[in-house]
Design a protein around this motif. Structure first.
Motif, PDB file in Angstrom:
ATOM      1  N   ALA A  30       0.823  -1.205   0.000  1.00  0.00           N
ATOM      2  CA  ALA A  30       0.000   0.000   0.000  1.00  0.00           C
ATOM      3  C   ALA A  30       0.855   1.252   0.000  1.00  0.00           C
ATOM      4  O   ALA A  30       1.853   1.352   0.714  1.00  0.00           O
ATOM      5  CB  ALA A  30      -0.921   0.008   1.213  1.00  0.00           C
ATOM      6  N   SER A  31       0.486   2.224  -0.816  1.00  0.00           N
ATOM      7  CA  SER A  31       1.198   3.490  -0.871  1.00  0.00           C
ATOM      8  C   SER A  31       1.224   4.127   0.512  1.00  0.00           C
ATOM      9  O   SER A  31       0.273   4.048   1.271  1.00  0.00           O
ATOM     10  CB  SER A  31       0.514   4.423  -1.864  1.00  0.00           C
ATOM     11  N   ARG A  32       2.353   4.756   0.835  1.00  0.00           N
ATOM     12  CA  ARG A  32       2.593   5.386   2.127  1.00  0.00           C
ATOM     13  C   ARG A  32       2.813   4.370   3.232  1.00  0.00           C
ATOM     14  O   ARG A  32       2.906   4.720   4.390  1.00  0.00           O
ATOM     15  CB  ARG A  32       1.465   6.355   2.510  1.00  0.00           C
ATOM     16  N   ALA A  33       2.876   3.089   2.892  1.00  0.00           N
ATOM     17  CA  ALA A  33       3.257   2.058   3.857  1.00  0.00           C
ATOM     18  C   ALA A  33       4.723   1.717   3.648  1.00  0.00           C
ATOM     19  O   ALA A  33       5.294   1.949   2.588  1.00  0.00           O
ATOM     20  CB  ALA A  33       2.392   0.818   3.677  1.00  0.00           C
ATOM     21  N   ASP A  34       5.344   1.146   4.680  1.00  0.00           N
ATOM     22  CA  ASP A  34       6.729   0.729   4.551  1.00  0.00           C
ATOM     23  C   ASP A  34       6.815  -0.488   3.641  1.00  0.00           C
ATOM     24  O   ASP A  34       5.947  -1.361   3.649  1.00  0.00           O
ATOM     25  CB  ASP A  34       7.304   0.361   5.918  1.00  0.00           C
ATOM     26  N   HIS A  35       7.893  -0.569   2.864  1.00  0.00           N
ATOM     27  CA  HIS A  35       8.140  -1.782   2.106  1.00  0.00           C
ATOM     28  C   HIS A  35       8.659  -2.849   3.065  1.00  0.00           C
ATOM     29  O   HIS A  35       9.411  -2.530   3.989  1.00  0.00           O
ATOM     30  CB  HIS A  35       9.161  -1.531   0.992  1.00  0.00           C
ATOM     31  N   PRO A  36       8.278  -4.120   2.875  1.00  0.00           N
ATOM     32  CA  PRO A  36       8.709  -5.155   3.828  1.00  0.00           C
ATOM     33  C   PRO A  36      10.206  -5.423   3.838  1.00  0.00           C
ATOM     34  O   PRO A  36      10.708  -6.035   4.787  1.00  0.00           O
ATOM     35  CB  PRO A  36       7.931  -6.399   3.371  1.00  0.00           C
ATOM     36  N   LEU A  37      10.939  -4.986   2.831  1.00  0.00           N
ATOM     37  CA  LEU A  37      12.371  -5.265   2.770  1.00  0.00           C
ATOM     38  C   LEU A  37      13.246  -4.096   3.191  1.00  0.00           C
ATOM     39  O   LEU A  37      14.306  -4.288   3.784  1.00  0.00           O
ATOM     40  CB  LEU A  37      12.773  -5.689   1.353  1.00  0.00           C
ATOM     41  N   THR A  38      12.859  -2.876   2.857  1.00  0.00           N
ATOM     42  CA  THR A  38      13.731  -1.724   3.083  1.00  0.00           C
ATOM     43  C   THR A  38      12.920  -0.441   3.081  1.00  0.00           C
ATOM     44  O   THR A  38      11.876  -0.355   2.423  1.00  0.00           O
ATOM     45  CB  THR A  38      14.820  -1.637   1.991  1.00  0.00           C
ATOM     46  N   ASN A  39      13.431   0.563   3.785  1.00  0.00           N
ATOM     47  CA  ASN A  39      12.830   1.892   3.770  1.00  0.00           C
ATOM     48  C   ASN A  39      13.664   2.885   2.969  1.00  0.00           C
ATOM     49  O   ASN A  39      13.329   4.077   2.928  1.00  0.00           O
ATOM     50  CB  ASN A  39      12.647   2.416   5.202  1.00  0.00           C
TER      51      ASN A  39
END
Length: 316
Positions: A30-39
């Protein structure tokens, strides 16, 4: 742009290779959510977002710029910073429509490159070239291309591809912008034309690389500002030869991350939208994770280095 068989990568001579899976991933982030691998912030340096949204049934009734805005909201994580959207078939940049302009001006994350893919070389005319040059005047136009040679499908005759490749280089150089090159099963002719017509200091993005180690090394040696783009192809078990190129032939400071969306989702991923699985700009970290694995580096190191490379290539 990619052919459907790009996802196979280079031929793998190792029998019984096991499928290599990236970290588990949801279909969308989801947009504006953190990516599960990296920020770490990133740029997708080669995308066809306008083609991707056409695959999503839910967007069919929306104007292209509204569909792309919705696409970003639903699919891209908050560390996605921008993409280079590539217009490479004549319908996408024709002067008969201003859809491309509406799209880029309504999308604050989007930059554009424009050129004629070798598949369409037989359609290249004076009018086509004028249309490309008109697009290149836009302030968000950052590169000329993709252009080049594709001897895999031969959708246009070989000599015509060569002629149009050279013609576009000649048109591109006075603009001073980077050149994006597509090359498939045409290493010798591609190098010959590049050496004859492109100055050795020019900024060059050889996109969606699937070539040999030797060709990659030669390009980097002969063109000091040449960068090599890698896509989800490198995550496939069938791409052992290409993985060796990533590991041994191309240093981190010459790598660009790209999805070539909607093509070639990384292994174990792929969003569904009505026409089968597709990649999207939110999947870049999975490409970076494979590069990190192959080079024995931390993922965030790869993300930061390739972000800097994108800035060096495109100024964004």
């Amino acid at each position: 742009m990619a052919d459907s068989d790009k996802r196979k990568g280079r031929k793998n001579n190792k029998k019984g290779a096991q499928q290599q899976q990236p970290h588990p991933t949801p279909q969308t982030v989801a947009s504006r959510a953190d990516h599960p691998l990296t920020n770490e912030e990133y740029i997708d340096t080669h995308a066809h977002v306008h083609w991707t949204v056409e695959r999503i049934t839910a967007y069919k009734a929306l104007p292209i710029h509204e569909a792309v805005a919705q696409f970003r909201h639903e699919y891209f994580p908050k560390n996605f910073a921008a993409c280079v959207n590539v217009l490479c078939d004549p319908l996408s940049f024709t002067s008969l429509t201003d859809d491309w302009r509406k799209l880029v001006e309504a999308s604050d994350f989007m930059y554009i490159a424009c050129g004629m893919h070798p598949h369409y070389a037989s359609m290249y005319t004076d009018e086509t070239e004028r249309d490309i040059l008109a697009v290149m005047q836009h302030p968000r136009a950052v590169a000329f291309g993709e252009m080049g040679l594709d001897y895999n499908r031969m959708n246009s005759p070989r000599e015509m591809q060569r002629e149009v490749f050279i013609r576009q280089i000649v048109a591109a150089l006075p603009l001073g912008k980077p050149i994006v090159i597509h090359t498939r099963d045409a290493e010798e002719d591609t190098l010959e034309i590049m050496e004859a017509h492109i100055p050795s200091h020019w900024k060059i993005h050889v996109h969606c690389y699937t070539g040999s180690e030797g060709f990659a090394r030669t390009l980097l040696q002969k063109f000091e500002n040449c960068f090599v783009g890698f896509t989800g192809v490198i995550t496939n078990a069938s791409a052992a030869d290409l993985q060796a190129v990533v590991k041994d032939a191309v240093p981190l400071d010459r790598i660009l991350l790209e999805t070539d969306t909607p093509y070639m989702p990384p292994a174990g991923t792929g969003a569904k939208g009505g026409k089968g699985k597709f990649s999207h700009c939110g999947m870049i970290p999975y490409v970076a994770a494979k590069i990190a694995e192959l080079k024995g580096l931390d993922l965030d190191v790869v993300m930061r280095a390739t972000r800097e490379n994108a800035k060096r290539m495109y100024g964004i």
